[in-house]
Structures are given as C-alpha cells and as structure tokens.
Design an enzyme around this catalytic site. Sequence first.
Site, PDB file in Angstrom:
ATOM      1  N   HIS A  72      -5.393  11.132  -2.561  1.00 11.37           N
ATOM      2  CA  HIS A  72      -4.910  12.111  -1.575  1.00 11.37           C
ATOM      3  C   HIS A  72      -3.860  13.007  -2.209  1.00 11.37           C
ATOM      4  O   HIS A  72      -2.855  12.528  -2.718  1.00 11.37           O
ATOM      5  CB  HIS A  72      -4.325  11.400  -0.349  1.00 11.37           C
ATOM      6  N   TYR A 191       0.922  12.828  10.046  1.00  8.27           N
ATOM      7  CA  TYR A 191       2.136  12.287  10.651  1.00  8.27           C
ATOM      8  C   TYR A 191       2.510  13.233  11.788  1.00  8.27           C
ATOM      9  O   TYR A 191       2.890  14.382  11.537  1.00  8.27           O
ATOM     10  CB  TYR A 191       3.270  12.226   9.614  1.00  8.27           C
ATOM     11  N   PRO A 282       7.548   1.295   8.185  1.00  7.48           N
ATOM     12  CA  PRO A 282       6.367   1.759   7.437  1.00  7.48           C
ATOM     13  C   PRO A 282       6.171   3.269   7.375  1.00  7.48           C
ATOM     14  O   PRO A 282       5.266   3.737   6.695  1.00  7.48           O
ATOM     15  CB  PRO A 282       5.195   1.083   8.166  1.00  7.48           C
ATOM     16  N   LYS A 286       6.292   2.676   1.947  1.00  3.96           N
ATOM     17  CA  LYS A 286       6.979   2.228   0.733  1.00  3.96           C
ATOM     18  C   LYS A 286       6.952   0.717   0.475  1.00  3.96           C
ATOM     19  O   LYS A 286       7.206   0.276  -0.655  1.00  3.96           O
ATOM     20  CB  LYS A 286       8.461   2.666   0.780  1.00  3.96           C
ATOM     21  N   TYR A 374       7.713  10.636  -1.414  1.00  6.22           N
ATOM     22  CA  TYR A 374       6.474  10.049  -0.880  1.00  6.22           C
ATOM     23  C   TYR A 374       5.573   9.559  -2.012  1.00  6.22           C
ATOM     24  O   TYR A 374       5.061   8.434  -1.954  1.00  6.22           O
ATOM     25  CB  TYR A 374       5.729  11.072  -0.016  1.00  6.22           C
TER      26      TYR A 374
HETATM   27  P1  RFL Z   1       3.970 -10.508   1.894  1.00  8.55           P
HETATM   28  O1  RFL Z   1       2.736  -9.663   1.793  1.00  8.55           O
HETATM   29  O2  RFL Z   1       4.569 -10.734   3.211  1.00  8.55           O
HETATM   30  O3  RFL Z   1       3.600 -11.909   1.225  1.00  8.55           O
HETATM   31  C1  RFL Z   1       4.442 -13.047   1.331  1.00  8.55           C
HETATM   32  C2  RFL Z   1       3.570 -14.272   1.209  1.00  8.55           C
HETATM   33  O4  RFL Z   1       4.399 -15.440   1.180  1.00  8.55           O
HETATM   34  C3  RFL Z   1       3.796 -16.442   1.985  1.00  8.55           C
HETATM   35  N1  RFL Z   1       4.857 -17.408   2.345  1.00  8.55           N
HETATM   36  C4  RFL Z   1       4.959 -18.660   1.815  1.00  8.55           C
HETATM   37  N2  RFL Z   1       4.192 -19.329   0.933  1.00  8.55           N
HETATM   38  C5  RFL Z   1       4.556 -20.600   0.599  1.00  8.55           C
HETATM   39  N3  RFL Z   1       5.648 -21.233   1.139  1.00  8.55           N
HETATM   40  C6  RFL Z   1       6.452 -20.594   2.034  1.00  8.55           C
HETATM   41  N4  RFL Z   1       7.525 -21.201   2.547  1.00  8.55           N
HETATM   42  C7  RFL Z   1       6.110 -19.248   2.408  1.00  8.55           C
HETATM   43  N5  RFL Z   1       6.662 -18.325   3.251  1.00  8.55           N
HETATM   44  C8  RFL Z   1       5.890 -17.231   3.201  1.00  8.55           C
HETATM   45  C9  RFL Z   1       3.197 -15.667   3.138  1.00  8.55           C
HETATM   46  O5  RFL Z   1       2.167 -16.392   3.795  1.00  8.55           O
HETATM   47  C10 RFL Z   1       2.655 -14.443   2.413  1.00  8.55           C
HETATM   48  O6  RFL Z   1       1.321 -14.618   1.967  1.00  8.55           O
HETATM   49  O7  RFL Z   1       5.127  -9.939   0.942  1.00  8.55           O
HETATM   50  P2  RFL Z   1       5.075  -9.117  -0.433  1.00  8.55           P
HETATM   51  O8  RFL Z   1       4.121  -9.745  -1.413  1.00  8.55           O
HETATM   52  O9  RFL Z   1       6.472  -8.892  -0.806  1.00  8.55           O
HETATM   53  O10 RFL Z   1       4.381  -7.726  -0.045  1.00  8.55           O
HETATM   54  C11 RFL Z   1       5.038  -6.818   0.788  1.00  8.55           C
HETATM   55  C12 RFL Z   1       4.022  -6.002   1.601  1.00  8.55           C
HETATM   56  O11 RFL Z   1       3.109  -6.876   2.224  1.00  8.55           O
HETATM   57  C13 RFL Z   1       4.700  -5.114   2.659  1.00  8.55           C
HETATM   58  O12 RFL Z   1       5.876  -4.551   2.147  1.00  8.55           O
HETATM   59  C14 RFL Z   1       3.792  -3.948   3.121  1.00  8.55           C
HETATM   60  O13 RFL Z   1       2.659  -4.423   3.796  1.00  8.55           O
HETATM   61  C15 RFL Z   1       4.554  -2.989   4.034  1.00  8.55           C
HETATM   62  N6  RFL Z   1       3.708  -1.907   4.589  1.00  8.55           N
HETATM   63  C16 RFL Z   1       3.366  -0.801   3.833  1.00  8.55           C
HETATM   64  N7  RFL Z   1       3.762  -0.706   2.550  1.00  8.55           N
HETATM   65  C17 RFL Z   1       3.372   0.363   1.787  1.00  8.55           C
HETATM   66  O14 RFL Z   1       3.734   0.438   0.613  1.00  8.55           O
HETATM   67  N8  RFL Z   1       2.546   1.366   2.268  1.00  8.55           N
HETATM   68  C18 RFL Z   1       2.112   1.335   3.544  1.00  8.55           C
HETATM   69  O15 RFL Z   1       1.327   2.228   3.911  1.00  8.55           O
HETATM   70  C19 RFL Z   1       2.538   0.244   4.390  1.00  8.55           C
HETATM   71  N9  RFL Z   1       2.131   0.181   5.657  1.00  8.55           N
HETATM   72  C20 RFL Z   1       3.243  -1.999   5.894  1.00  8.55           C
HETATM   73  C21 RFL Z   1       2.448  -0.918   6.419  1.00  8.55           C
HETATM   74  C22 RFL Z   1       3.514  -3.092   6.694  1.00  8.55           C
HETATM   75  C23 RFL Z   1       3.046  -3.138   7.989  1.00  8.55           C
HETATM   76  N10 RFL Z   1       3.346  -4.291   8.726  1.00  8.55           N
HETATM   77  C24 RFL Z   1       2.365  -5.062   9.368  1.00  8.55           C
HETATM   78  C25 RFL Z   1       4.641  -4.901   8.553  1.00  8.55           C
HETATM   79  C26 RFL Z   1       1.972  -0.934   7.705  1.00  8.55           C
HETATM   80  C27 RFL Z   1       2.296  -2.028   8.509  1.00  8.55           C
HETATM   81  C28 RFL Z   1       1.805  -1.986   9.932  1.00  8.55           C
HETATM   82  C1  PHB Z   2      -1.755   2.791   6.522  1.00  7.71           C
HETATM   83  O1  PHB Z   2      -2.786   3.375   6.125  1.00  7.71           O
HETATM   84  O2  PHB Z   2      -1.785   1.626   6.943  1.00  7.71           O
HETATM   85  C2  PHB Z   2      -0.449   3.495   6.471  1.00  7.71           C
HETATM   86  C3  PHB Z   2      -0.388   4.772   5.926  1.00  7.71           C
HETATM   87  C4  PHB Z   2       0.837   5.432   5.867  1.00  7.71           C
HETATM   88  C5  PHB Z   2       1.976   4.824   6.384  1.00  7.71           C
HETATM   89  C6  PHB Z   2       1.911   3.554   6.929  1.00  7.71           C
HETATM   90  C7  PHB Z   2       0.688   2.894   6.982  1.00  7.71           C
HETATM   91  O3  PHB Z   2       3.162   5.510   6.348  1.00  7.71           O
END
Ligand code: RFL
Ligand code: PHB
Length: 381
Positions: A72, A191, A282, A286, A374
């Site tokens: 993108h 957005y 989110p 990041k 971004y």
């Molecule tokens: P995770 O993915 O939460 O993984 C942590 C893992 O640890 C396990 N765990 C344990 N395992 C063993 N023993 C224990 N005591 C444990 N406690 C926990 C868990 O089961 C899990 O598998 O963390 P990690 O690896 O640091 O990754 C971070 C990302 O997942 C997170 O920052 C992103 O998903 C945030 N996020 C976004 N980030 C972006 O860069 N771009 C995006 O577009 C974006 N969109 C989003 C998002 C997060 C969202 N939500 C649901 C919070 C959109 C959403 C809606």
């Molecule tokens: C997504 O595709 O899940 C997404 C994209 C952009 C954002 C957050 C989530 O800022």
Amino acid sequence: MRTAVGIIGAGPAGLLLSHLLHRQGIDSVVLESRTRDHVEHRQRAGVLEQGTVDVLRASGASGRMDRQGLRHDGIELRFDGRAHRIDFPSLTGGRSVTVYAQTEVVKDLIALRESAVLFEAEALAIDGSTIRYRHQGAEQTLECEYVVACDGFHGIGRSAIPSIRTFERTYPFAWLGILADVPPSCEELIYAHHERGFALHSMRSPQVSRLYLQVDPDDELADWPDERIWDELDARFAMEGWELRRGPITERSITPMRSFVAEPMRHGRLFLAGDAAHIVPPTGAKGLNLAVADVTLLATALTRRYADGDESLLDAYSETALRRVWRAEHFSYTMTTLLHRDPHQDEFGYRLQLSHLRYVAISPAASASLAENYVGLPLSS
Ligand code: RFL
Ligand code: PHB
C-alpha cells in the site's frame, strides 16, 4: 529441560526472536500457554511497516508474504464528507507499508519454528534464569542462560522486574472490529473522522474486508447486530459517489484502547519484548511493528554476546528500544486523539480536530510527518 534463551509467548515477538536466534545458531525454547490453533487464528493487526517487511525478508520468513501481502502506497483520511490521500513514497523517500495479517505472520513463523515451540505450556514464575511452567498437568522447569518475556500485556514477565515503572493512558472508547466475506470497498485503508465517531476500513485480501468502529467501552457485542454495524459504518464513511459493500460477518470482537509503557525492559538476565512491555492504541498500526523492532534489536544483541562475550548491546537494549517505543506511543496517541470522538470533549476540541485534519490535508510538511511515522522510522533511530 535446558536451553540458551528461554522465550515465554508464541506471539509475533517470541516466534520471530526464536527464528532470528536459530539463524545465528543460538538455541531457544518457546513456551506458549495456548493451543497452536488458538494462536494461529487470533485476529489482530494487519499493517506491516517497511522495516518489518525487510526483517522478515532478510530472515527468510517472507515467502508467502511476498506472494499474498498487499503493498500500500498510501492511506485515505476521510473527514467533512471528503477524501484526502496521503501518498507515502513521495513523502518518505520511496517507503510504503504491506497489508498482511498478523495471523499469517504467526502461521509462517510457527511453520519455521515448530520444533522449538511447546504449546499448552504456561509459564508460572521466573526465578533468576529458570522458568517454572505447567505442561500436561505437571510442573516443570526450563533452565536458561537468558529469559525473554514475550508474553503480551497479561503475561507474567513484567512482574519479575522489581524496579519497574509504568506509564498509562486509557481512552473513553473501544473498537468493534469485524471480518466480512466481501471485497473491500476501497483500494487503500480509510481512516474516517465523523461526528458519530471514528471508523476504519482495512482489508485482509481481495475477497475479505476488515472494518472497525469506535464504540463505547461498555458496549457488548449483543448491542451490535449486523444491521446496526453496517448502518453505522455507512453513516461514518458517507461520501458522495462512494458506497460500502456489505457481506456476511465472519468474526467480531470489541477491544479496549490503551497506551502503556513499562520501564526498564531488562532486569539482569530477563528481558521484555513486545506487548509485555508496551501497548499502543491500534489507530497508528504500530503494536506488531514495535514487537518486531524489539526482538530484532534483542537478536542482534544476543548474537553479539554469544559470538564474543560482548554484552554492550544487551546493556543498551532497554534504552535503545524505549526510544522507538515512545516515538510510536506519541504517534499512536496523536492519531487516536485526532480521529476519535471523545464523549467528554466539547465543540472546541472537535473544531481543533477538524483544523488539524485540514492542515494535514493541505500542508506537505504536516502530511510528511504523518507519513514518515506511519511507514515507520528506521530501526536505528
Ligand atoms: P502477543 O501477540 O499478545 O503474544 C503473547 C503470547 O504470550 C502468550 N502468553 C503466555 N505463554 C506462556 N505462559 C504465560 N504465562 C503466558 N502469558 C501469555 C499468549 O498466549 C500469546 O500467545 O504479543 P506480542 O508477540 O508482543 O505481539 C504484539 C502484537 O500482537 C500486538 O501489538 C498487535 O496485534 C497490536 N495491533 C496492531 N499492531 C500493528 O502493528 N498493526 C496493526 O494494524 C494492529 N492492529 C492490533 C491491531 C491489536 C488489536 N487488538 C486486538 C489488541 C488491531 C487490534 C484490534
Ligand atoms: C487492521 O487491518 O487490522 C488494521 C489496520 C490499520 C490499523 C489497525 C488495524 O490502524
């Protein structure tokens, strides 16, 4: 059991760290409390910064991403019923982002590190460089030289750092996210700022749309039947000559919004990485990218340590990582407060948002600042 680096958590941070270490001949074991199926299907992020793509590519983990990821070159800011495109390459010296779901990154990394991950193994405590965990009903220990807690916001890693300081902001809104079996109604992410609240149109593939709506943090999924979701999305994206395609909703969830940083990210032989140390709302896309940046730094530092005993990069890890973390915190906060309707905000605040959005739309300097944050600043910044 024994290993060089004991990693807690098989999210993107833990899996990528294990993969990067393996490529340098450093042994690691990943303990994950959930099942493989759960970890591979948790719907989350979708936008990969150029730097994240570069790290995955350089480490040989990008085969499927290179085939299926969508490059993108911009995003749309929609406000006042009009569209304003931010063009990344022209504003950032040729950089762009890739839309490729976190679920797919995780599947690709698990396929590479299958033999090193113990699923349904819950870490219970960290004693020095020993991890106590429960697997198949029995308590066991993993003896390590280093422990890296990549166990997300609700993990146990952070509590093992005695001198930790935390910084936090919560927001008076949440995101309702859906996946729908319908081709995206746009080519780039939208957005949308609207007096009814924020909305985001993203995608997973040419056939699957990902959409988000700002909702009240106390709302429950039962408050949002399909028709209400689509009607609300229609209202917030409304623009003359543009139509939102509807389709069957296959997944839905409500996520609270939070900013959070824990300092420092190291105590002795224990390191924190990813969501275990910091959370961003989110809106700036990041979170996943910060997790990748943390473990890239850490893998380089551990490689140096195992190559010639030099611990200087490990000593610098927390400070180096936190500089990038705070930049992303600021950007995510700015995007969040710029685009959401704060229920406690008065008309003055609303007018300021519109003024800022118009400024971004007309000023190359303001749009370049948004674009450069971004697509992501260089890893070394
Ligand atoms: P995770 O993915 O939460 O993984 C942590 C893992 O640890 C396990 N765990 C344990 N395992 C063993 N023993 C224990 N005591 C444990 N406690 C926990 C868990 O089961 C899990 O598998 O963390 P990690 O690896 O640091 O990754 C971070 C990302 O997942 C997170 O920052 C992103 O998903 C945030 N996020 C976004 N980030 C972006 O860069 N771009 C995006 O577009 C974006 N969109 C989003 C998002 C997060 C969202 N939500 C649901 C919070 C959109 C959403 C809606
Ligand atoms: C997504 O595709 O899940 C997404 C994209 C952009 C954002 C957050 C989530 O800022």
